[in-house]
Design an enzyme around this catalytic site. Structure first.
Site, PDB file in Angstrom:
ATOM      1  N   THR A 135       0.814  -1.212   0.000  1.00 45.48           N
ATOM      2  CA  THR A 135       0.000   0.000   0.000  1.00 45.48           C
ATOM      3  C   THR A 135       0.851   1.268   0.000  1.00 45.48           C
ATOM      4  O   THR A 135       1.982   1.266   0.513  1.00 45.48           O
ATOM      5  CB  THR A 135      -0.905  -0.010   1.258  1.00 45.48           C
ATOM      6  N   ASP A 136       0.262   2.347  -0.522  1.00 44.01           N
ATOM      7  CA  ASP A 136       0.938   3.647  -0.447  1.00 44.01           C
ATOM      8  C   ASP A 136       1.105   4.118   0.999  1.00 44.01           C
ATOM      9  O   ASP A 136       1.934   4.993   1.280  1.00 44.01           O
ATOM     10  CB  ASP A 136       0.174   4.710  -1.271  1.00 44.01           C
ATOM     11  N   GLU A 137       0.333   3.526   1.906  1.00 43.06           N
ATOM     12  CA  GLU A 137       0.385   3.979   3.298  1.00 43.06           C
ATOM     13  C   GLU A 137       1.731   3.677   3.965  1.00 43.06           C
ATOM     14  O   GLU A 137       2.046   4.248   5.009  1.00 43.06           O
ATOM     15  CB  GLU A 137      -0.758   3.365   4.107  1.00 43.06           C
TER      16      GLU A 137
ATOM     17  N   TYR B  13      -1.826  -0.637  10.906  1.00 39.77           N
ATOM     18  CA  TYR B  13      -1.997  -1.314   9.607  1.00 39.77           C
ATOM     19  C   TYR B  13      -0.815  -1.003   8.691  1.00 39.77           C
ATOM     20  O   TYR B  13      -0.182  -1.908   8.141  1.00 39.77           O
ATOM     21  CB  TYR B  13      -3.309  -0.862   8.939  1.00 39.77           C
TER      22      TYR B  13
ATOM     23  N   LYS C 192       2.138  -3.469   7.117  1.00 44.42           N
ATOM     24  CA  LYS C 192       2.392  -3.639   5.686  1.00 44.42           C
ATOM     25  C   LYS C 192       3.846  -3.274   5.347  1.00 44.42           C
ATOM     26  O   LYS C 192       4.493  -3.949   4.541  1.00 44.42           O
ATOM     27  CB  LYS C 192       1.423  -2.798   4.857  1.00 44.42           C
TER      28      LYS C 192
HETATM   29  N1  LIG Z   1      -8.315  -1.863  -0.732  1.00 45.75           N
HETATM   30  C1  LIG Z   1      -7.378  -0.962  -0.899  1.00 45.75           C
HETATM   31  O1  LIG Z   1      -7.667   0.221  -1.152  1.00 45.75           O
HETATM   32  C2  LIG Z   1      -5.914  -1.361  -0.819  1.00 45.75           C
HETATM   33  C3  LIG Z   1      -4.951  -0.403  -1.135  1.00 45.75           C
HETATM   34  C4  LIG Z   1      -3.604  -0.759  -1.085  1.00 45.75           C
HETATM   35  C5  LIG Z   1      -3.244  -2.047  -0.732  1.00 45.75           C
HETATM   36  N2  LIG Z   1      -4.195  -2.964  -0.408  1.00 45.75           N
HETATM   37  C6  LIG Z   1      -3.758  -4.321  -0.044  1.00 45.75           C
HETATM   38  O2  LIG Z   1      -4.367  -5.221  -0.961  1.00 45.75           O
HETATM   39  C7  LIG Z   1      -4.653  -6.448  -0.315  1.00 45.75           C
HETATM   40  C8  LIG Z   1      -6.113  -6.777  -0.498  1.00 45.75           C
HETATM   41  O3  LIG Z   1      -6.896  -5.707   0.054  1.00 45.75           O
HETATM   42  P1  LIG Z   1      -8.486  -5.789   0.059  1.00 45.75           P
HETATM   43  O4  LIG Z   1      -8.982  -4.409   0.193  1.00 45.75           O
HETATM   44  O5  LIG Z   1      -8.941  -6.659  -1.032  1.00 45.75           O
HETATM   45  O6  LIG Z   1      -8.707  -6.538   1.459  1.00 45.75           O
HETATM   46  P2  LIG Z   1      -9.957  -7.342   2.018  1.00 45.75           P
HETATM   47  O7  LIG Z   1      -9.990  -7.060   3.480  1.00 45.75           O
HETATM   48  O8  LIG Z   1     -11.178  -7.053   1.200  1.00 45.75           O
HETATM   49  O9  LIG Z   1      -9.578  -8.866   1.753  1.00 45.75           O
HETATM   50  C9  LIG Z   1      -8.598  -9.536   2.496  1.00 45.75           C
HETATM   51  C10 LIG Z   1      -8.784 -11.023   2.271  1.00 45.75           C
HETATM   52  O10 LIG Z   1      -7.755 -11.710   3.000  1.00 45.75           O
HETATM   53  C11 LIG Z   1      -8.330 -12.802   3.685  1.00 45.75           C
HETATM   54  N3  LIG Z   1      -7.513 -13.073   4.878  1.00 45.75           N
HETATM   55  C12 LIG Z   1      -7.353 -12.259   5.953  1.00 45.75           C
HETATM   56  N4  LIG Z   1      -6.539 -12.850   6.848  1.00 45.75           N
HETATM   57  C13 LIG Z   1      -6.171 -14.048   6.310  1.00 45.75           C
HETATM   58  C14 LIG Z   1      -5.329 -15.103   6.748  1.00 45.75           C
HETATM   59  N5  LIG Z   1      -4.709 -15.061   7.944  1.00 45.75           N
HETATM   60  N6  LIG Z   1      -5.151 -16.167   5.936  1.00 45.75           N
HETATM   61  C15 LIG Z   1      -5.787 -16.237   4.726  1.00 45.75           C
HETATM   62  N7  LIG Z   1      -6.616 -15.279   4.277  1.00 45.75           N
HETATM   63  C16 LIG Z   1      -6.798 -14.190   5.063  1.00 45.75           C
HETATM   64  C17 LIG Z   1      -9.754 -12.356   4.028  1.00 45.75           C
HETATM   65  O11 LIG Z   1     -10.622 -13.453   4.280  1.00 45.75           O
HETATM   66  C18 LIG Z   1     -10.130 -11.562   2.783  1.00 45.75           C
HETATM   67  O12 LIG Z   1     -10.720 -12.401   1.808  1.00 45.75           O
HETATM   68  C19 LIG Z   1      -4.227  -6.283   1.143  1.00 45.75           C
HETATM   69  O13 LIG Z   1      -2.957  -6.856   1.299  1.00 45.75           O
HETATM   70  C20 LIG Z   1      -4.184  -4.784   1.330  1.00 45.75           C
HETATM   71  O14 LIG Z   1      -3.232  -4.438   2.317  1.00 45.75           O
HETATM   72  C21 LIG Z   1      -5.533  -2.653  -0.444  1.00 45.75           C
END
Ligand SMILES: NC(=O)c1ccc[n+]([C@@H]2O[C@H](COP(=O)([O-])OP(=O)(O)OC[C@H]3O[C@@H](n4cnc5c(N)ncnc54)[C@H](O)[C@@H]3O)[C@@H](O)[C@H]2O)c1
Length: 342
Positions: A130-132, A155, A159
């Protein structure tokens, strides 16, 4: 090519799974189905012979070893994570357990499998970050990939730590990796604790639409189809060991975004009075970063990738999806207590 996608039942992961399967790739979704993940998100590929689902926790090394050996993937796209900043402030431990220790357990399983299969240099472990991790910006500037990490929330710290762990597995063991740092992503299937679905939900409930602080914090937004496409591009074309900012999205203050969603709802679901009248400014999040902005030069020039979805069109499509899928988000809400905004 066979992909192993962790977190594939979540928001971005499921978009990748759907997209990869429709492009003819074999995909194994590995997901623990926490409150944030659900099989509805990948229902469209459930019966597709190119897709398999494995319910497993990335902290469970034995389960991962068995999955690697049975499915023999060519690449891993690692998205499983605890992803909600507000939850990390209330209860940080699980963020460290999943995002840091879980990532290292997954790396160990991937590395052991990679070594057992003769260390193919075509193998890739793509870590989605993430950009964070860069921390906050003031009124100007953008982060390039060489900027130091200075995370603010638990968080973001988890990351950033996981990025460094992935980098160490590359440097120490030679595991072929990539790291993609994404800006805020929006679109269908995002868990209803995140900002855009929170606005739609509270607006329709005729309750307060919560906005942190003065609402002037700026975020960069990409539509989930663009994010999924970018991540598959980084996997396919990215240089081993390299970090790529997945940016080039639309920069907008939280206040302007919330007002834009209210304006769309006024058209799509008129309520008699403008929804913006329901906006309520609430006490700011502790450690709330003022602004994020990514420099996308590397992904644009090296990988020739840029987003294709105009922000206004993607936002309307997203709001429309939440209006048409109330049953989906009501079911998700019952599955996990929600927070006011992200
Ligand atoms: N959504 C955003 O805006 C954003 C931006 C930058 C980075 N990200 C990164 O992208 C990735 C996906 O984000 P998202 O928004 O789809 O998240 P989300 O919360 O919608 O999905 C996370 C998924 O991971 C699964 N999960 C959680 N803990 C687990 C574990 N211990 N073992 C197996 N599965 C597990 C959950 O069941 C879920 O399906 C993350 O790594 C997040 O940090 C998201």
């Amino acid at each position: 090519m066979k992909l192993l996608v962790t977190g594939g039942a979540g928001f971005i992961g499921s978009a990748i799974v759907r997209r990869a399967v429709s492009a003819g790739l074999s995909v194994v979704t590995v997901d623990a189905l926490t409150y944030a993940g659900c099989l509805d998100n990948i229902a469209s590929v459930a019966d597709n012979p190119l897709h398999a689902f494995e319910k497993a926790d990335i902290r469970d090394g034995a389960a991962l070893r068995e999955i690697f050996d049975r499915h023999r993937p060519d690449a891993v796209m690692h998205l499983a994570a605890e992803s909600h900043v507000d939850r990390s402030i209330d209860a940080p431990a699980v963020f460290l357990e999943t995002n840091v220790l879980g990532t290292s357990t997954l790396l160990q399983a991937a590395r052991a499998y990679w070594e057992r299969t003769g260390k193919p240099q075509t193998f890739r472990f793509l870590h989605v970050s993430t950009d964070e991790v860069y921390g906050e910006l003031g009124a100007s500037g953008k982060f390039t990939e060489v900027a130091a990490t200075a995370p603010s929330s638990p968080y973001a710290a988890s990351k950033a730590a996981s990025d460094h762990v992935v980098g160490a597995w590359h440097r120490t063991y030679g595991l072929p990796i990539g790291i993609a740092r994404c800006c805020n992503t929006f679109g269908p299937h995002q868990f209803p604790e995140k900002l855009i679905p929170v606005v739609v939900r509270t607006a329709l409930d005729h309750s307060s639409i919560p906005l942190y602080g003065d609402g002037e914090n700026v975020r960069e937004w990409l539509y989930v189809e663009d994010t999924a496409d970018a991540l598959l591009t980084v996997l396919r074309k990215g240089i081993d060991g390299r970090i790529y900012n997945v940016g080039g999205g639309h920069k907008i203050s939280n206040r302007a975004l919330v007002e834009a969603i209210c304006g769309l709802l006024d058209i799509l679901r008129p309520a008699g009075a403008p929804y913006a009248g329901q906006i309520a400014f609430v006490t700011d999040r502790p450690g709330h970063d003022f602004r994020y902005a990514l420099d996308p030069t590397r992904i644009r020039t090296e990988l020739e990738w840029s987003p294709t979805w105009p922000f206004a069109m993607a936002l309307e499509r997203t709001v429309q999806w939440y209006l048409e899928n109330e049953a989906w988000w009501h079911a998700r809400m019952e599955n996990g207590a929600h927070k006011p905004a992200t």
